[in-house]
Design a protein around this motif. Structure first.
Motif, short mmCIF file in Angstrom:
data_model
loop_
_atom_site.label_atom_id
_atom_site.label_comp_id
_atom_site.label_asym_id
_atom_site.label_seq_id
_atom_site.Cartn_x
_atom_site.Cartn_y
_atom_site.Cartn_z
N VAL A 187 4.31 -15.83 7.83
CA VAL A 187 2.95 -15.48 8.30
C VAL A 187 1.87 -16.11 7.43
CG1 VAL A 187 1.34 -13.59 8.75
CG2 VAL A 187 3.76 -13.37 9.39
N PRO A 188 1.90 -15.91 6.10
CA PRO A 188 0.86 -16.58 5.28
C PRO A 188 0.94 -18.09 5.36
CG PRO A 188 1.95 -14.84 4.04
CD PRO A 188 2.74 -15.03 5.29
N ALA A 189 2.16 -18.63 5.47
CA ALA A 189 2.30 -20.08 5.54
C ALA A 189 1.66 -20.63 6.80
CB ALA A 189 3.77 -20.46 5.48
N GLN A 190 1.87 -19.96 7.95
CA GLN A 190 1.25 -20.42 9.19
C GLN A 190 -0.27 -20.30 9.14
OE1 GLN A 190 3.04 -18.27 12.43
NE2 GLN A 190 5.05 -19.27 12.17
N ASN A 191 -0.76 -19.23 8.53
CA ASN A 191 -2.22 -19.06 8.43
C ASN A 191 -2.86 -20.15 7.58
OD1 ASN A 191 -2.04 -16.74 9.98
ND2 ASN A 191 -1.92 -15.36 8.19
N LEU A 192 -2.09 -20.67 6.62
CA LEU A 192 -2.62 -21.71 5.73
C LEU A 192 -2.22 -23.12 6.19
CD1 LEU A 192 -1.91 -19.98 2.30
CD2 LEU A 192 -4.16 -20.36 3.36
N GLY A 193 -1.48 -23.21 7.32
CA GLY A 193 -1.10 -24.51 7.85
C GLY A 193 0.00 -25.21 7.04
N ILE A 194 0.82 -24.42 6.41
CA ILE A 194 1.91 -24.96 5.56
C ILE A 194 3.24 -24.75 6.26
CG2 ILE A 194 3.11 -24.75 3.35
CD1 ILE A 194 0.44 -23.82 2.15
#
Length: 504
Positions: A187-194
């Motif tokens: 989830v945090p990775a998708q929000n940051l585009g990673i």
């Protein structure tokens, strides 16, 4: 004579069996294997310690080493190993090749004692193929399941260890390598585009570097690797939290730990090999002081007794495989040529009995060959077999000369008994002189490392068989033609003397 042949047959089993002889090169080799997954820097430090120790030994003049792979192919019989960070190759030069055997045994023992975590193999150069020079004993297990293959390999390695006469024991899959797998917080990775690829690139750059391009130099492609400076590289998992990763959405670098849940530690196969498109694991070993064939003869029944599951097989590779294939290439057409030579002798005398007498003398060479190889302490290697095959023609020639002389004496009016005796006396000098000239011509080869076994084979086999031919051929002639000592002299017949005689 039968007793001598039986003794020679028994002596044949006592001969050493080698594919090709060792060279007299004043150098020897050392393969050093550290645990799978060892960093190349640790390998380099270990090799430096080994080099410092070897330099303290007597008769050692120079040492050259290659870390992570073998050296460039500086010799036709040398085959370099493929890339492996836990492997190193050492080339040791000495002042006299005669000291190599003692240094080899000392180094093998000392390296195993001083460095308990390595698998060293100290070995000499030989004239044969180099891909199995270090470990000529190879047992290959084929099958589908990796765990079963490793279990079979461990059983074979246990047998080799219990033998006590084999060193450098390991298999070509080597040990399981420790690995770490990052767990991405989705989830945090998708929000940051990673994504996973971006994380993999950051970790690769921090550890081993990542390939960003290719540089072409003539016909060679050299990869361009981007890597952090030495002072910024991480040395363990505890330092991964200090890494940063670029976020295209945030437009800046963020700590890598913000998009990671942790790391999973596990063990995996560092390498998996295949043979004939099937998974294959090969157990490797080298004899400590004896020939590979002698050590293999001890352990082969035990390894072949290992119970194999359905779908798994065992094949022997290494020296035994190459030796068998090379000998087959020579011996497979041999019966055909033997039959052809037999037919030539039959046509030459226009009768069967003279040909049988000639070919019954051929096995006499075995008596001299076995005796010579045992006395000279030479193995029955590939060149010795070639020498043994070449003896056949020499022995046939001697028998033909003697039989032809017997027929010439009979045609001159002598009785068959007198003809046999006189022929043996008159042909003794030519037969022995021919054998002597061949033997004298072979003497220089006795001191050559490659041709020594062949020279001994021809010299002793020809000398012994030449003497016995002068005795056995007349005896066999008397038996085949029922010659009596009290036969009267026959009147000479009007026949033209010729080398090709009619024995019918």
């Amino acid at each position: 004579m039968l007793i001598l042949l039986a003794a020679a047959a028994f002596g044949f089993t006592r001969l050493g069996d080698a594919f090709f002889p060792e060279t007299t090169r004043a150098q020897f080799q050392i393969d050093v294997w550290l645990p799978e997954g060892t960093q190349i820097y640790e390998t380099e430090r270990t090799i430096q310690q080994i080099e410092d120790y070897i330099r303290t030994l007597d008769h050692v003049t120079d040492i050259a080493s290659a870390i992570g792979r073998g050296m460039p192919r500086f010799l036709l019989s040398y085959t370099p190993k493929s890339l492996n960070a836990s492997y190193a190759y050492l080339l040791v030069s000495v002042d006299d090749y005669q000291h190599i055997n003692s240094l080899k045994q000392q180094l093998q023992t000392d390296l195993e004692t001083r460095f308990s975590d390595i698998v060293p193999v100290v070995y000499k150069f030989n004239f044969g193929p180099g891909h199995f020079a270090a470990t000529p004993i190879e047992a290959r297990f084929n099958g589908p399941d990796k765990k079963v293959l490793r279990k079979l390999a461990e059983q074979a390695m246990t047998i080799m260890h219990e033998d006590g006469g084999i060193v450098g024991i390991q298999h070509d899959w080597r040990g399981m390598a420790k690995a770490y797998r990052p767990i991405l917080n989705e989830v945090p990775a998708q929000n940051l585009g990673i994504d996973r690829r971006a994380v993999a690139n950051v970790l690769a750059s921090a550890f081993d570097g990542s390939t960003v391009g290719v540089y072409r130099e003539n016909d060679e492609l050299i990869p361009i690797v981007a890597r952090a400076p030495q002072n910024e590289r991480i040395n363990g998992l505890s330092e991964i939290q200090n890494l940063w990763i670029w976020s295209p959405i945030a437009g800046q670098n963020i700590p890598l730990q913000q998009v990671m849940l942790g790391y999973k530690t596990f063990f995996e196969d560092g390498q998996i090999r295949r043979f004939d498109r099937k998974r294959a694991i090969t157990v490797l070993g080298a004899p400590a002081t004896e020939m590979a064939s002698t050590a293999l003869a001890r352990i082969r029944p035990q390894i072949e007794a290992i119970e194999l599951p359905i779908g798994y097989s065992l094949k022997w590779a290494g020296e035994i495989k190459d030796s068998r294939e090379s000998l087959e290439s020579v011996l497979v057409p041999f019966p055909m040529f033997m039959v052809l030579m037999l037919l030539i002798t039959i046509f030459l005398f226009n009768a069967l009995r003279p040909a049988l007498i000639i070919w019954l003398c051929v096995p006499l060479a075995i008596i001299g060959v076995v005796s010579g190889l045992l006395v000279a302490d030479q193995p029955l290697n590939f060149v010795a077999v070639l020498g043994l095959l070449s003896l056949t023609g020499m022995l046939i020639k001697n028998a033909i000369v003697l039989l032809d002389q017997i027929e010439l004496e009979i045609q001159s009016g002598k009785s068959r008994f007198e003809a046999i005796v006189d022929s043996g006396v008159s042909r003794a000098r030519p037969v022995m002189m021919a054998a002597m000239t061949t033997v004298l011509g072979m003497i220089p080869l006795v001191f050559d490392a490659f041709f020594a076994a062949m020279a001994v084979t021809i010299m002793t086999g020809l000398t012994f068989a030449a003497v016995l031919t002068l005795v056995v051929v007349p005896v066999l002639y008397s038996l085949f033609y029922h010659v009596k000592p009290n036969e009267r002299t026959l009147k000479p017949e009007k026949k033209t003397l010729a080398a090709v005689s009619n024995y019918q």
